[in-house]
Every structure is written in C-alpha cells, then in structure tokens.
Design an enzyme around this catalytic site. Sequence first.
Site, short mmCIF file in Angstrom:
data_model
loop_
_atom_site.label_atom_id
_atom_site.label_comp_id
_atom_site.label_asym_id
_atom_site.label_seq_id
_atom_site.Cartn_x
_atom_site.Cartn_y
_atom_site.Cartn_z
N LYS A 213 0.82 -1.21 0.00
CA LYS A 213 0.00 0.00 0.00
C LYS A 213 0.86 1.26 0.00
CE LYS A 213 -3.98 -2.22 2.05
NZ LYS A 213 -4.49 -2.64 0.78
N CYS A 214 1.92 1.22 -0.77
CA CYS A 214 2.89 2.31 -0.83
C CYS A 214 2.84 2.95 -2.22
CB CYS A 214 4.29 1.71 -0.55
SG CYS A 214 5.66 2.85 -0.72
N GLY A 215 3.21 4.19 -2.30
CA GLY A 215 3.30 4.84 -3.60
C GLY A 215 4.33 4.18 -4.50
N THR B 160 4.75 0.87 -4.60
CA THR B 160 4.32 -0.51 -4.84
C THR B 160 4.38 -0.91 -6.32
OG1 THR B 160 2.97 -0.52 -2.85
CG2 THR B 160 2.41 -2.16 -4.53
#
Length: 183
Positions: A36-38, A40
């Site tokens: 759920k990371c930018g 990803t």
Amino acid sequence: MSNKIYEIPVRRIDGSETTLAEFEGKALLLVNVASKCGLTPQYAGIESLYKEYKDQGFEVLGFPANNFLAQEPGTNEEILDFCESNYDVTFPLFQKISVKGDDQHPLYGYLTAEKGEPDISNGDEFETKLAGFGQVREDPKDLLWNFEKFLIGKDGTIAARIAPDVTAEDERVVSAVKAEIAK
C-alpha cells in the site's frame, strides 16, 4: 567461504524456516516490500528484472515490512495473494518482518550495519519529500522507506545499497546486477 548473511534464519512466506544459504553462489537483490505504498508499482519492474536474469544466477528476495506508515498491514497470506494477483510475482517472498527499530530482523540489522548509506541514489529529493511528511530516519543507517534494495554478490558481500526511489529498471541497477552475475 563462510559469510554471516547465509547463516541468518528467515521464514518463507509459507512459514517454512530457511536461511539464505540456499541462495549461496548467486547474486541476490533483497527488497523490503509493501502493498500500500506509492512505490508498490515497483513490483512490476522487480519481477521483470528477476525473470530476465533468474536463469543466470540471480535471485530477488522480497521481505514485506510494515515499518513505514503501516503500508503493509496484511497477513502473509494476503501479501502473497496481492503480489501474485496484481503483479504476477514469482520471485521468493518471505514472512513479514521489521526492517528497522527495536524489533529489527537480524537480516536487516546485518545489512544496515554493513552498508550504511545507498550507493545508488537519485540524490536527497526523495528523503526531503518524506521529511515534509514527518518521516525522517532516526539513525543515518536506517532504511529510508519501502523498496530499498540490497544487491548481494555471489560471495555474500553487499555489492550495493539502492535507494527506494531508484527502480529496478534503472540502468545503474541493471548494470550492477549484470556485473555481479558475471563475477
């Protein structure tokens, strides 16, 4: 030649115990990942790099971690499903661990102690951006964020530490991987 990195116990995402000794003699790219990371979408490039070089003595090892703004909240089963469903990940994944702090996994304790700063970086822009969100490293050797990468040579030494915002497709990363495979 004995190297400490191969002796550190880890668990595959299915829970089975192992060490990195099963990968000894190969070039390795260790990555702390999050769903759920930018960053990803880097999964796609990492998987592509893996597929390109896996038959030439190269492995990618993914270590999910929830250390940065809780961007990996899922269970190991959910993480595996996410990776396979969204990015067709085939490289080995390991159980979720902590990559910094008091509960840091021994593998990442070793990596950050041995290689304190990134060798391959895009400068301080990414770190400055994170600082604007209140995210700063407590220790200069700490990982900065998700998707920081460690390239391990066939002899078990750390060949490069790669900043999180440098993608697997970056020519500097590809060149470093090729150089380690060729050794």
